[in-house]
Design a protein around this motif. Structure first.
Motif, PDB file in Angstrom:
ATOM      1  N   GLU A  67       0.834  -1.202   0.000  1.00 45.23           N
ATOM      2  CA  GLU A  67       0.000   0.000   0.000  1.00 45.23           C
ATOM      3  C   GLU A  67       0.871   1.255   0.000  1.00 45.23           C
ATOM      4  OE1 GLU A  67      -3.296   2.190   2.856  1.00 45.23           O
ATOM      5  OE2 GLU A  67      -3.027   0.020   3.031  1.00 45.23           O
ATOM      6  N   GLY A  68       1.942   1.231   0.772  1.00 44.70           N
ATOM      7  CA  GLY A  68       2.878   2.367   0.790  1.00 44.70           C
ATOM      8  C   GLY A  68       3.502   2.604  -0.580  1.00 44.70           C
ATOM      9  N   LEU A  69       3.887   1.518  -1.253  1.00 45.66           N
ATOM     10  CA  LEU A  69       4.445   1.656  -2.598  1.00 45.66           C
ATOM     11  C   LEU A  69       3.418   2.190  -3.586  1.00 45.66           C
ATOM     12  CD1 LEU A  69       6.684  -1.530  -3.019  1.00 45.66           C
ATOM     13  CD2 LEU A  69       7.411   0.839  -2.735  1.00 45.66           C
ATOM     14  N   GLU A  70       2.186   1.717  -3.473  1.00 44.00           N
ATOM     15  CA  GLU A  70       1.121   2.191  -4.359  1.00 44.00           C
ATOM     16  C   GLU A  70       0.868   3.685  -4.147  1.00 44.00           C
ATOM     17  OE1 GLU A  70      -1.695   2.473  -7.231  1.00 44.00           O
ATOM     18  OE2 GLU A  70      -0.391   0.751  -6.877  1.00 44.00           O
ATOM     19  N   ASN A  71       0.827   4.117  -2.883  1.00 45.65           N
ATOM     20  CA  ASN A  71       0.630   5.540  -2.585  1.00 45.65           C
ATOM     21  C   ASN A  71       1.779   6.375  -3.133  1.00 45.65           C
ATOM     22  OD1 ASN A  71      -1.796   5.085  -1.276  1.00 45.65           O
ATOM     23  ND2 ASN A  71      -0.864   4.970   0.759  1.00 45.65           N
ATOM     24  N   LYS A  72       2.981   5.867  -2.970  1.00 47.77           N
ATOM     25  CA  LYS A  72       4.162   6.571  -3.482  1.00 47.77           C
ATOM     26  C   LYS A  72       4.097   6.677  -5.007  1.00 47.77           C
ATOM     27  CE  LYS A  72       9.173   6.464  -2.950  1.00 47.77           C
ATOM     28  NZ  LYS A  72      10.286   5.770  -2.312  1.00 47.77           N
ATOM     29  N   MET A 113       7.332  19.225  -6.971  1.00 42.22           N
ATOM     30  CA  MET A 113       7.736  18.022  -6.236  1.00 42.22           C
ATOM     31  C   MET A 113       7.538  18.208  -4.737  1.00 42.22           C
ATOM     32  SD  MET A 113      10.981  16.712  -8.428  1.00 42.22           S
ATOM     33  CE  MET A 113      10.983  15.070  -7.719  1.00 42.22           C
ATOM     34  N   GLN A 114       7.844  19.391  -4.213  1.00 41.54           N
ATOM     35  CA  GLN A 114       7.652  19.655  -2.787  1.00 41.54           C
ATOM     36  C   GLN A 114       6.173  19.562  -2.432  1.00 41.54           C
ATOM     37  OE1 GLN A 114       9.876  20.012  -0.289  1.00 41.54           O
ATOM     38  NE2 GLN A 114       8.137  20.091   1.100  1.00 41.54           N
ATOM     39  N   ASP A 166       8.649  15.836   1.832  1.00 44.80           N
ATOM     40  CA  ASP A 166      10.084  15.627   2.048  1.00 44.80           C
ATOM     41  C   ASP A 166      10.550  14.237   1.623  1.00 44.80           C
ATOM     42  OD1 ASP A 166      10.449  18.172   3.049  1.00 44.80           O
ATOM     43  OD2 ASP A 166       9.957  17.588   5.099  1.00 44.80           O
ATOM     44  N   GLU A 167       9.704  13.534   0.912  1.00 41.94           N
ATOM     45  CA  GLU A 167      10.017  12.171   0.481  1.00 41.94           C
ATOM     46  C   GLU A 167      11.125  12.160  -0.578  1.00 41.94           C
ATOM     47  OE1 GLU A 167       7.397   8.549  -1.404  1.00 41.94           O
ATOM     48  OE2 GLU A 167       6.400  10.167  -0.349  1.00 41.94           O
ATOM     49  N   ASP A 168      12.004  11.201  -0.489  1.00 45.67           N
ATOM     50  CA  ASP A 168      13.041  10.950  -1.495  1.00 45.67           C
ATOM     51  C   ASP A 168      13.893  12.170  -1.813  1.00 45.67           C
ATOM     52  OD1 ASP A 168      12.407   8.274  -1.719  1.00 45.67           O
ATOM     53  OD2 ASP A 168      11.079   8.568  -3.430  1.00 45.67           O
ATOM     54  N   GLU A 218      17.066  12.580  -1.844  1.00 43.79           N
ATOM     55  CA  GLU A 218      18.231  12.301  -2.698  1.00 43.79           C
ATOM     56  C   GLU A 218      17.838  12.254  -4.177  1.00 43.79           C
ATOM     57  OE1 GLU A 218      21.537   8.796  -3.321  1.00 43.79           O
ATOM     58  OE2 GLU A 218      20.694   9.088  -1.323  1.00 43.79           O
ATOM     59  N   THR A 219      16.732  11.585  -4.477  1.00 47.67           N
ATOM     60  CA  THR A 219      16.249  11.499  -5.859  1.00 47.67           C
ATOM     61  C   THR A 219      15.897  12.881  -6.369  1.00 47.67           C
ATOM     62  OG1 THR A 219      15.359   9.298  -5.459  1.00 47.67           O
ATOM     63  CG2 THR A 219      14.489  10.488  -7.364  1.00 47.67           C
ATOM     64  N   ARG A 220      15.186  13.652  -5.562  1.00 50.33           N
ATOM     65  CA  ARG A 220      14.801  15.002  -5.975  1.00 50.33           C
ATOM     66  C   ARG A 220      16.009  15.888  -6.170  1.00 50.33           C
ATOM     67  NH1 ARG A 220      10.009  16.255  -2.057  1.00 50.33           N
ATOM     68  NH2 ARG A 220      11.387  17.971  -1.608  1.00 50.33           N
ATOM     69  N   SER A 221      16.974  15.819  -5.286  1.00 51.91           N
ATOM     70  CA  SER A 221      18.180  16.642  -5.422  1.00 51.91           C
ATOM     71  C   SER A 221      18.905  16.334  -6.724  1.00 51.91           C
ATOM     72  CB  SER A 221      19.131  16.403  -4.247  1.00 51.91           C
ATOM     73  OG  SER A 221      18.562  16.892  -3.064  1.00 51.91           O
ATOM     74  N   LEU A 222      18.988  15.049  -7.042  1.00 52.91           N
ATOM     75  CA  LEU A 222      19.633  14.652  -8.287  1.00 52.91           C
ATOM     76  C   LEU A 222      18.865  15.194  -9.494  1.00 52.91           C
ATOM     77  CD1 LEU A 222      21.857  12.957  -9.647  1.00 52.91           C
ATOM     78  CD2 LEU A 222      20.304  11.020  -9.549  1.00 52.91           C
TER      79      LEU A 222
END
Length: 174
Positions: free
Chosen positions: A26-31, A106-107, A112-114, A116-120
Motif C-alpha cells: 500500500e505504501g508503494l502504491e501511494n508513493k 515536487m515539494q 520531504d520524500e526521497d 536524494e532522488t529530488r536533489s539529483l
C-alpha cells in the motif's frame, strides 16, 4: 529464535507477515500515485518570458522545449540577427525557471520524500537550464537602415549555420 534477517518473528505469525506485506504494498502504491501526480503536474508546466521591449514572447514546457513563440510589432523592425538573438535570450529566460518550478511541484506533491532522488533531478535541471544572473536589460538598438544584398560582396556574405536537432532523448525531466 529470530534469524539474522529478522524474519523469525514473521515466520511464526503468517497473518502478521501478510499484514506487513500489505502495508508495504500500500505504501508503494501511494508513493507511485504521488509520483504520477507530480509527473502529470510537471508535464503541464508552462513558463513564459518576454523580451524587455515586447518584440518576442517565448513559452517553454518543463522539458525546455518551446511550446509557443510570439512576435510583437516591434520584431518587424529588427534585423534577423538581432531577432534571432532576442528569441534565444528570451527562451533562456523562460527556461531559467524550470528547475525552481519543478522543485515546487515536487515539494507540493511529495513533501520531504526521497530527498536524494529530488536533489539529483533538480540538479540535472539546473545544469541544463541555469538561472540567469541579474543584469541590466540591454536597451533595444534601433535597427540599422535596410541594406540590399548587393552591398555585400558574395565572399563576405554571412553563411547560414544549420544545426541538426538532437533526437528526442531525455527531454522529459522524468
Amino acid at each position: 529464535m529470530t534469524g539474522a534477517n529478522g524474519l523469525g518473528e514473521l515466520m511464526r505469525d503468517p497473518e502478521e507477515a501478510q499484514r506487513k506485506l500489505d502495508q508495504w504494498a500500500e505504501g508503494l502504491e501511494n508513493k507511485a500515485q504521488r509520483y504520477a501526480a507530480a509527473q502529470e503536474r510537471t508535464e503541464q508546466l508552462r513558463l513564459t518570458a518576454s523580451s524587455s521591449d515586447g518584440a518576442v514572447k517565448v513559452t517553454v514546457g518543463a522539458d525546455g522545449g518551446v511550446t509557443e513563440l510570439e512576435f510583437g510589432n516591434k520584431a518587424r523592425t529588427y534585423p534577423l540577427e538581432e531577432l534571432s538573438r532576442q528569441i534565444l535570450a528570451t527562451m533562456r529566460q523562460a527556461q531559467s525557471g524550470i528547475a525552481t518550478r519543478v522543485a515546487e511541484v515536487m515539494q507540493e506533491t511529495l513533501g520531504d520524500e526521497d530527498q536524494e532522488t529530488r536533489s539529483l533531478m533538480i540538479g540535472t535541471l539546473r545544469s541544463r537550464f541555469p538561472e540567469l544572473e541579474e543584469e541590466e536589460p540591454p536597451s533595444s538598438p534601433s535597427p540599422p537602415p535596410p541594406s540590399s544584398s548587393a552591398d555585400t560582396p558574395p565572399s563576405q556574405a554571412p553563411r547560414e549555420k544549420r544545426h541538426e536537432a538532437p533526437e528526442d532523448e531525455g527531454n522529459s525531466p522524468w
